[in-house]
Design a protein around this motif. Structure first.
Motif, PDB file in Angstrom:
ATOM      1  N   SER A  82       0.771  -1.204  -0.130  1.00  0.00           N
ATOM      2  CA  SER A  82       0.043  -0.049  -0.043  1.00  0.00           C
ATOM      3  C   SER A  82       0.953   1.211  -0.026  1.00  0.00           C
ATOM      4  CB  SER A  82      -1.019   0.011   1.144  1.00  0.00           C
ATOM      5  OG  SER A  82      -1.728   1.079   1.115  1.00  0.00           O
ATOM      6  N   ASP A  83       1.906   1.342   0.671  1.00  0.00           N
ATOM      7  CA  ASP A  83       2.844   2.492   1.041  1.00  0.00           C
ATOM      8  C   ASP A  83       3.809   2.684  -0.110  1.00  0.00           C
ATOM      9  OD1 ASP A  83       1.085   3.022   3.264  1.00  0.00           O
ATOM     10  OD2 ASP A  83       2.636   2.176   4.634  1.00  0.00           O
ATOM     11  N   ARG A  84       4.126   1.596  -0.800  1.00  0.00           N
ATOM     12  CA  ARG A  84       5.445   1.572  -1.615  1.00  0.00           C
ATOM     13  C   ARG A  84       4.900   1.047  -3.106  1.00  0.00           C
ATOM     14  NH1 ARG A  84       6.833   4.202   2.026  1.00  0.00           N
ATOM     15  NH2 ARG A  84       8.551   4.113   3.322  1.00  0.00           N
ATOM     16  N   VAL A  85       4.718  -0.153  -3.118  1.00  0.00           N
ATOM     17  CA  VAL A  85       4.289  -0.647  -4.555  1.00  0.00           C
ATOM     18  C   VAL A  85       3.076  -0.114  -5.455  1.00  0.00           C
ATOM     19  CG1 VAL A  85       3.906  -2.862  -5.896  1.00  0.00           C
ATOM     20  CG2 VAL A  85       5.500  -2.776  -3.801  1.00  0.00           C
ATOM     21  N   TRP A  86       1.988   0.132  -4.547  1.00  0.00           N
ATOM     22  CA  TRP A  86       0.851   0.638  -4.895  1.00  0.00           C
ATOM     23  C   TRP A  86       0.479   1.898  -4.663  1.00  0.00           C
ATOM     24  CZ3 TRP A  86      -2.066  -4.641  -3.832  1.00  0.00           C
ATOM     25  CH2 TRP A  86      -1.678  -5.630  -4.689  1.00  0.00           C
ATOM     26  N   VAL A 143      -3.044  -0.215  12.966  1.00  0.00           N
ATOM     27  CA  VAL A 143      -1.901  -0.658  12.370  1.00  0.00           C
ATOM     28  C   VAL A 143      -1.537   0.003  11.281  1.00  0.00           C
ATOM     29  CG1 VAL A 143      -2.477  -3.304  12.859  1.00  0.00           C
ATOM     30  CG2 VAL A 143      -3.173  -2.182  10.584  1.00  0.00           C
ATOM     31  N   ALA A 144      -2.232   1.045  11.064  1.00  0.00           N
ATOM     32  CA  ALA A 144      -1.791   2.138  10.086  1.00  0.00           C
ATOM     33  C   ALA A 144      -2.550   3.415  10.067  1.00  0.00           C
ATOM     34  CB  ALA A 144      -2.031   1.376   8.573  1.00  0.00           C
ATOM     35  N   HIS A 145      -1.867   4.143   9.745  1.00  0.00           N
ATOM     36  CA  HIS A 145      -2.616   5.950   9.851  1.00  0.00           C
ATOM     37  C   HIS A 145      -2.603   6.335   8.574  1.00  0.00           C
ATOM     38  CE1 HIS A 145      -2.797   5.767  14.291  1.00  0.00           C
ATOM     39  NE2 HIS A 145      -1.352   5.120  13.984  1.00  0.00           N
ATOM     40  N   ALA A 146      -3.441   7.313   8.154  1.00  0.00           N
ATOM     41  CA  ALA A 146      -3.627   8.065   6.805  1.00  0.00           C
ATOM     42  C   ALA A 146      -4.267   9.405   7.010  1.00  0.00           C
ATOM     43  CB  ALA A 146      -4.386   7.251   5.969  1.00  0.00           C
ATOM     44  N   PRO A 147      -3.689  10.547   6.328  1.00  0.00           N
ATOM     45  CA  PRO A 147      -4.227  11.819   6.540  1.00  0.00           C
ATOM     46  C   PRO A 147      -5.369  12.250   5.624  1.00  0.00           C
ATOM     47  CG  PRO A 147      -2.459  11.692   5.172  1.00  0.00           C
ATOM     48  CD  PRO A 147      -2.495  10.417   5.492  1.00  0.00           C
ATOM     49  N   GLY A 148      -6.421  12.946   6.136  1.00  0.00           N
ATOM     50  CA  GLY A 148      -7.193  13.503   5.050  1.00  0.00           C
ATOM     51  C   GLY A 148      -8.429  12.527   5.194  1.00  0.00           C
ATOM     52  N   TYR A 149      -9.599  13.138   4.586  1.00  0.00           N
ATOM     53  CA  TYR A 149     -10.709  12.350   4.918  1.00  0.00           C
ATOM     54  C   TYR A 149     -10.745  10.992   4.214  1.00  0.00           C
ATOM     55  CZ  TYR A 149     -12.395  17.048   6.009  1.00  0.00           C
ATOM     56  OH  TYR A 149     -12.416  18.285   6.730  1.00  0.00           O
ATOM     57  N   SER A 150     -11.916  10.508   4.242  1.00  0.00           N
ATOM     58  CA  SER A 150     -12.008   8.912   3.679  1.00  0.00           C
ATOM     59  C   SER A 150     -12.827   8.503   2.392  1.00  0.00           C
ATOM     60  CB  SER A 150     -12.857   8.147   4.905  1.00  0.00           C
ATOM     61  OG  SER A 150     -12.717   6.873   4.805  1.00  0.00           O
ATOM     62  N   PHE A 151     -13.788   9.218   2.172  1.00  0.00           N
ATOM     63  CA  PHE A 151     -14.618   8.853   0.693  1.00  0.00           C
ATOM     64  C   PHE A 151     -14.319   9.900  -0.142  1.00  0.00           C
ATOM     65  CE2 PHE A 151     -18.209   9.006  -1.782  1.00  0.00           C
ATOM     66  CZ  PHE A 151     -18.452   7.778  -2.112  1.00  0.00           C
ATOM     67  N   PRO A 152     -13.841   9.494  -1.516  1.00  0.00           N
ATOM     68  CA  PRO A 152     -13.524   8.121  -2.010  1.00  0.00           C
ATOM     69  C   PRO A 152     -12.046   7.819  -1.625  1.00  0.00           C
ATOM     70  CG  PRO A 152     -13.604   9.412  -3.919  1.00  0.00           C
ATOM     71  CD  PRO A 152     -14.035  10.597  -2.629  1.00  0.00           C
ATOM     72  N   SER A 153     -11.743   6.471  -1.636  1.00  0.00           N
ATOM     73  CA  SER A 153     -10.349   6.275  -1.533  1.00  0.00           C
ATOM     74  C   SER A 153      -9.695   6.618  -2.621  1.00  0.00           C
ATOM     75  CB  SER A 153     -10.386   4.669  -1.516  1.00  0.00           C
ATOM     76  OG  SER A 153      -9.005   4.314  -1.491  1.00  0.00           O
ATOM     77  N   GLY A 154      -8.416   7.482  -2.307  1.00  0.00           N
ATOM     78  CA  GLY A 154      -7.797   7.874  -3.294  1.00  0.00           C
ATOM     79  C   GLY A 154      -6.771   6.905  -4.111  1.00  0.00           C
ATOM     80  N   HIS A 155      -6.383   6.036  -3.206  1.00  0.00           N
ATOM     81  CA  HIS A 155      -5.550   4.856  -3.717  1.00  0.00           C
ATOM     82  C   HIS A 155      -6.532   3.907  -4.710  1.00  0.00           C
ATOM     83  CE1 HIS A 155      -2.837   5.706  -0.414  1.00  0.00           C
ATOM     84  NE2 HIS A 155      -2.077   4.619  -0.987  1.00  0.00           N
TER      85      HIS A 155
END
Length: 260
Positions: A82-86, A143-155
């Protein structure tokens, strides 16, 4: 000199090609419309906190989070993916490299399409986040953290648009026998991106679903525009499965309008 019968057959083939092309063009527009409607409906359900969707989101988040807590090595692998490859920055960098190569090949319009598709997906996703302002899952012992809002998933949005760009641009360079496996790998990666975001507890299931739908809508719209440009400039009509620009395998992919 062509006989009347030969001319009639040639005209019939051209009309059939026109009908097939029109069907593909309308199909892209329909897919974009359906995706936009689906995204709007999902957005309405999220904003209205529809209980069945809320139960689905919370059940998926908690079950996957419990599994992640019990299997730390598996979780570490998901974080690497999630943090590197994709990661969006990785995929966008790959698109930038692909765009530079297209410019080197003088495939100007295809390069523009790749950039517009990727950038549009990112900007529309950010706009939707700022409008919805949905909070990310708040889990015990995350187990992980992410900034900003949730919807929709930017990833999820980025993965959908970027892998579509890779396949639609590079398909002409891939042997026909290998195209279906390549599409399957691309689809697996897009689905995998969504799974990792839910499993890491940084997105709800509906966030990921919204990202997929939004990315699909953006791709369908830009493909529709590119296909319309091809027919207006008199280029050969080809199925999308052969790539947006099958001429990419030639020495001069875009020799000029009206030359084909």
């Amino acid at each position: 000199m062509l006989t009347r019968t030969a001319l009639r057959r040639l005209g019939d083939r051209r009309r059939q090609a026109d009908r097939r092309y029109s069907a593909r063009l309308l199909g892209s527009a329909d897919l974009a419309a359906v995706s936009a409607v689906a995204f709007g409906l999902l957005l309405t359900l999220v904003e209205g906190q529809w209980r069945p969707l809320w139960h689905l989101d919370t059940a998926a988040a908690h079950r996957l989070h419990e599994y992640a807590l019990r299997h730390r090595e598996w979780t570490a692998g998901l974080r690497l993916l999630s943090d590197r490859v994709w990661a969006p920055v990785t995929l966008r960098t790959a698109v930038a490299v692909l765009t530079a190569w297209l410019l080197y090949r003088r495939a100007w319009r295809l390069a523009a399409w790749a950039v517009v598709t990727t950038v549009t997906g990112g900007l529309v996703g950010l706009l939707a986040k700022s409008v919805v302002e949905r909070a990310r899952p708040a889990l015990h012992d995350p187990v992980a953290h992410a900034p900003g809002y949730s919807f929709p998933s930017g990833h999820a949005t980025t993965a959908t648009t970027c892998f579509a760009v890779f396949m639609l641009v590079l398909a002409p360079l891939v042997p026909r026998s290998c195209r279906t496996p390549c599409w399957c790998v691309a689809a697996f990666c897009v689905l995998g991106v969504g799974l990792t975001r839910i499993a890491l507890g940084v997105h709800w299931f509906s966030d990921v679903l919204g990202g997929w739908i939004l990315g699909l809508a953006v791709v369908a719209l830009t493909v529709w525009a590119f296909e319309a440009w091809r027919v207006e400039t008199g280029w050969d009509r080809t199925p999308v499965s052969d790539g947006l620009e099958p001429e990419l395998s030639e020495a001069t992919p875009e020799p000029g309008s009206g030359t084909r």
